[in-house]
Motif scaffolding. Structure first.
Motif, PDB file in Angstrom:
ATOM      1  N   GLN A  73       0.831  -1.194   0.000  1.00  0.00           N
ATOM      2  CA  GLN A  73       0.000   0.000   0.000  1.00  0.00           C
ATOM      3  C   GLN A  73       0.874   1.257   0.000  1.00  0.00           C
ATOM      4  OE1 GLN A  73      -3.116  -0.429   3.145  1.00  0.00           O
ATOM      5  NE2 GLN A  73      -2.099  -2.390   3.469  1.00  0.00           N
ATOM      6  N   GLU A  74       0.389   2.303  -0.668  1.00  0.00           N
ATOM      7  CA  GLU A  74       1.124   3.552  -0.671  1.00  0.00           C
ATOM      8  C   GLU A  74       1.121   4.157   0.737  1.00  0.00           C
ATOM      9  OE1 GLU A  74       0.236   6.437  -3.583  1.00  0.00           O
ATOM     10  OE2 GLU A  74       0.885   5.174  -5.256  1.00  0.00           O
ATOM     11  N   ALA A  75       2.251   4.760   1.092  1.00  0.00           N
ATOM     12  CA  ALA A  75       2.394   5.364   2.422  1.00  0.00           C
ATOM     13  C   ALA A  75       3.449   6.451   2.354  1.00  0.00           C
ATOM     14  CB  ALA A  75       2.790   4.303   3.446  1.00  0.00           C
ATOM     15  N   GLU A  76       3.458   7.317   3.356  1.00  0.00           N
ATOM     16  CA  GLU A  76       4.502   8.332   3.455  1.00  0.00           C
ATOM     17  C   GLU A  76       5.852   7.641   3.648  1.00  0.00           C
ATOM     18  OE1 GLU A  76       4.203  11.613   3.129  1.00  0.00           O
ATOM     19  OE2 GLU A  76       2.038  11.446   2.741  1.00  0.00           O
ATOM     20  N   PHE A  77       6.889   8.186   3.048  1.00  0.00           N
ATOM     21  CA  PHE A  77       8.211   7.573   3.152  1.00  0.00           C
ATOM     22  C   PHE A  77       8.744   7.573   4.584  1.00  0.00           C
ATOM     23  CE2 PHE A  77       8.287   8.823  -1.381  1.00  0.00           C
ATOM     24  CZ  PHE A  77       8.570   7.586  -1.931  1.00  0.00           C
ATOM     25  N   SER A  82      15.811  11.996  -1.003  1.00  0.00           N
ATOM     26  CA  SER A  82      16.906  12.879  -1.423  1.00  0.00           C
ATOM     27  C   SER A  82      17.953  12.053  -2.142  1.00  0.00           C
ATOM     28  CB  SER A  82      17.517  13.573  -0.203  1.00  0.00           C
ATOM     29  OG  SER A  82      18.594  14.402  -0.571  1.00  0.00           O
ATOM     30  N   TYR A  83      18.384  12.536  -3.303  1.00  0.00           N
ATOM     31  CA  TYR A  83      19.316  11.758  -4.116  1.00  0.00           C
ATOM     32  C   TYR A  83      20.714  11.716  -3.514  1.00  0.00           C
ATOM     33  CZ  TYR A  83      22.510  10.325  -7.762  1.00  0.00           C
ATOM     34  OH  TYR A  83      23.494   9.676  -8.452  1.00  0.00           O
ATOM     35  N   SER A  84      21.274  10.535  -3.458  1.00  0.00           N
ATOM     36  CA  SER A  84      22.698  10.295  -3.220  1.00  0.00           C
ATOM     37  C   SER A  84      23.067   9.079  -4.045  1.00  0.00           C
ATOM     38  CB  SER A  84      22.999  10.009  -1.739  1.00  0.00           C
ATOM     39  OG  SER A  84      22.814  11.159  -0.946  1.00  0.00           O
ATOM     40  N   THR A 116      21.057  11.357   4.533  1.00  0.00           N
ATOM     41  CA  THR A 116      21.351  10.059   5.129  1.00  0.00           C
ATOM     42  C   THR A 116      21.051   8.930   4.143  1.00  0.00           C
ATOM     43  OG1 THR A 116      19.160   9.516   6.042  1.00  0.00           O
ATOM     44  CG2 THR A 116      20.528  11.058   7.309  1.00  0.00           C
ATOM     45  N   LEU A 117      21.445   7.724   4.527  1.00  0.00           N
ATOM     46  CA  LEU A 117      21.190   6.569   3.674  1.00  0.00           C
ATOM     47  C   LEU A 117      19.691   6.296   3.559  1.00  0.00           C
ATOM     48  CD1 LEU A 117      22.849   4.441   2.083  1.00  0.00           C
ATOM     49  CD2 LEU A 117      22.545   2.912   4.036  1.00  0.00           C
ATOM     50  N   ALA A 118      18.948   6.535   4.616  1.00  0.00           N
ATOM     51  CA  ALA A 118      17.496   6.348   4.564  1.00  0.00           C
ATOM     52  C   ALA A 118      16.853   7.301   3.560  1.00  0.00           C
ATOM     53  CB  ALA A 118      16.887   6.540   5.950  1.00  0.00           C
ATOM     54  N   ASN A 119      17.327   8.542   3.493  1.00  0.00           N
ATOM     55  CA  ASN A 119      16.822   9.492   2.496  1.00  0.00           C
ATOM     56  C   ASN A 119      17.118   9.005   1.083  1.00  0.00           C
ATOM     57  OD1 ASN A 119      18.024  11.578   4.920  1.00  0.00           O
ATOM     58  ND2 ASN A 119      15.902  11.877   4.274  1.00  0.00           N
ATOM     59  N   ALA A 120      18.330   8.488   0.894  1.00  0.00           N
ATOM     60  CA  ALA A 120      18.715   7.970  -0.421  1.00  0.00           C
ATOM     61  C   ALA A 120      17.883   6.745  -0.789  1.00  0.00           C
ATOM     62  CB  ALA A 120      20.200   7.631  -0.429  1.00  0.00           C
ATOM     63  N   ALA A 121      17.590   5.892   0.194  1.00  0.00           N
ATOM     64  CA  ALA A 121      16.751   4.714  -0.048  1.00  0.00           C
ATOM     65  C   ALA A 121      15.342   5.128  -0.454  1.00  0.00           C
ATOM     66  CB  ALA A 121      16.716   3.832   1.196  1.00  0.00           C
ATOM     67  N   ALA A 122      14.801   6.146   0.226  1.00  0.00           N
ATOM     68  CA  ALA A 122      13.466   6.649  -0.114  1.00  0.00           C
ATOM     69  C   ALA A 122      13.440   7.215  -1.531  1.00  0.00           C
ATOM     70  CB  ALA A 122      13.037   7.710   0.898  1.00  0.00           C
ATOM     71  N   PHE A 123      14.484   7.946  -1.909  1.00  0.00           N
ATOM     72  CA  PHE A 123      14.564   8.491  -3.264  1.00  0.00           C
ATOM     73  C   PHE A 123      14.620   7.358  -4.289  1.00  0.00           C
ATOM     74  CE2 PHE A 123      16.692  10.124  -7.016  1.00  0.00           C
ATOM     75  CZ  PHE A 123      16.105  11.372  -7.205  1.00  0.00           C
ATOM     76  N   HIS A 124      15.389   6.329  -3.968  1.00  0.00           N
ATOM     77  CA  HIS A 124      15.500   5.158  -4.850  1.00  0.00           C
ATOM     78  C   HIS A 124      14.128   4.527  -5.097  1.00  0.00           C
ATOM     79  CE1 HIS A 124      17.238   1.470  -6.535  1.00  0.00           C
ATOM     80  NE2 HIS A 124      16.480   0.786  -5.705  1.00  0.00           N
ATOM     81  N   GLN A 128      11.316   4.556  -8.595  1.00  0.00           N
ATOM     82  CA  GLN A 128      10.736   3.319  -9.131  1.00  0.00           C
ATOM     83  C   GLN A 128       9.212   3.315  -9.024  1.00  0.00           C
ATOM     84  OE1 GLN A 128      14.354   0.186  -8.202  1.00  0.00           O
ATOM     85  NE2 GLN A 128      12.736   0.351  -6.686  1.00  0.00           N
ATOM     86  N   GLY A 129       8.668   4.434  -8.551  1.00  0.00           N
ATOM     87  CA  GLY A 129       7.222   4.529  -8.395  1.00  0.00           C
ATOM     88  C   GLY A 129       6.688   3.798  -7.187  1.00  0.00           C
ATOM     89  N   GLU A 130       7.565   3.521  -6.214  1.00  0.00           N
ATOM     90  CA  GLU A 130       7.155   2.820  -5.001  1.00  0.00           C
ATOM     91  C   GLU A 130       7.073   3.823  -3.853  1.00  0.00           C
ATOM     92  OE1 GLU A 130       8.939  -1.251  -4.444  1.00  0.00           O
ATOM     93  OE2 GLU A 130      10.375  -0.458  -5.893  1.00  0.00           O
ATOM     94  N   ASN A 131       5.876   4.300  -3.583  1.00  0.00           N
ATOM     95  CA  ASN A 131       5.676   5.275  -2.513  1.00  0.00           C
ATOM     96  C   ASN A 131       5.286   4.556  -1.233  1.00  0.00           C
ATOM     97  OD1 ASN A 131       6.144   7.593  -4.203  1.00  0.00           O
ATOM     98  ND2 ASN A 131       4.135   7.217  -5.108  1.00  0.00           N
TER      99      ASN A 131
END
Length: 306
Positions: A73-77, A82-84, A116-124, A128-131
């Motif tokens: 299900q879609e959810a807030e990240f 943020s790109y890294s 942070t790495l979590a921000n980069a993971a969220a951007f990744h 991919q269209g996975e919210n």
């Protein structure tokens, strides 16, 4: 092994022969050991189907039945995407394993932090269209490099949290330390607590939390008076390897906080391997983390040897 496949927001699993006679309730409570609150929410919202019909949670399953779970299900990240530049070591619909570089926090430590790495993971995921909410299962210090596991949806996160607690997820680190240990291998069982005289430092303390580190001497460098050590963790206390090896009289090279000499620009510690029992497929995933930066620290060492 359990056959799994994604269909939109639904995850489909084909009931394997060794699940014959199990109930949906048994799978959630006993196999996955999911939290009661999470099970309740899934149950009342009818987020499980058996052969495309709303599940009877008490009905025995049969080999070949199609189970569908509303996991995606879609959810807030939960963090600001943020790109890294990141290296993906493993990814599927449920898990993401990244190779963390030095100088990057695992997750935000203050509101609005986005590097942070979590921000980069969220951007990744966003690209991919996975919210969906991204969750780190364990952490590494800012200047420690290597493999970190993220869950891509809440049920995967709950199962992986339990696997980590039960020590089913195996973490292997390599470190360069000053001197040569007198034992080729051993186990350090010393509780770790805060140092009252320093805001970030930890120390071995009788009143601290239990901490267990297994170590093995891999190689010695007599000219530099350094040793390459392999470590496996049973617990995940803050700075655990750094504290334990320093307490043993062999601080990490470059680790000024715990007595290391400044021969490198950071502590010589790398999470080289992560072994994960997949939360749904029952496969065993092994991720090796190549060295991204500071090649002089682990010069001549192959990450895939461990």
């Amino acid at each position: 092994m359990v056959k799994i496949q994604r269909f939109g927001e639904w995850c489909e699993m084909i009931v394997p022969p060794h699940w014959e006679g199990y109930t949906v309730d048994f799978i959630f409570r006993t196999i996955w050991e999911a939290p009661k609150k999470q099970i309740h929410t899934i149950r009342v919202n009818k987020q499980v189907l058996i052969n495309n019909e709303p599940a009877n949670w008490a009905k025995p399953l049969h080999s070949g039945d199609k189970l569908r779970f509303h996991f995606f299900q879609e959810a807030e990240f939960g963090v600001i995407p943020s790109y890294s530049e990141i290296e993906v070591l493993f990814e599927d619909d449920h898990l993401l394993v990244l190779n963390k570089p030095a100088g990057m926090d695992t997750h935000p430590n203050s509101p609005g932090q986005s590097n942070t790495l979590a921000n980069a993971a969220a951007f990744h995921l966003q690209m991919q269209g996975e919210n969906r909410s991204i969750k780190h299962i364990h952490r590494l210090d800012r200047d420690t490099t290597g493999a970190i596991l993220f869950a891509k949806h809440p049920m995967a996160g709950s199962i992986l949290d339990k696997k980590l607690e039960e020590r089913a997820i195996k973490r292997t680190y390599i470190a360069l330390v000053h001197g040569t240990p007198t034992k080729a291998k051993g186990t350090i069982r010393e509780p770790i607590g805060r140092d009252r005289h320093h805001p970030t430092r930890r120390r071995v303390s009788p009143k601290g939390q239990p901490a267990v580190t297994h170590f093995e001497l891999i190689k010695t460098y007599k000219r530099e008076n350094l040793s390459l050590i392999k470590c496996r963790l049973d617990t995940g206390r803050t700075h655990q390897i750094r504290v334990h090896l320093s307490h043993m009289g062999h601080p990490l090279a470059g680790d000024l906080l715990y007595g290391g000499k400044p021969i490198f620009s950071r502590q010589a510690l790398h999470a080289v391997k992560l072994e994960i029992p997949h939360p749904f497929s029952e496969e065993f995933i092994v991720c090796h983390a190549p060295f991204l930066d500071h090649p002089e620290i682990f010069k001549g060492i192959d990450a895939y040897e461990f």
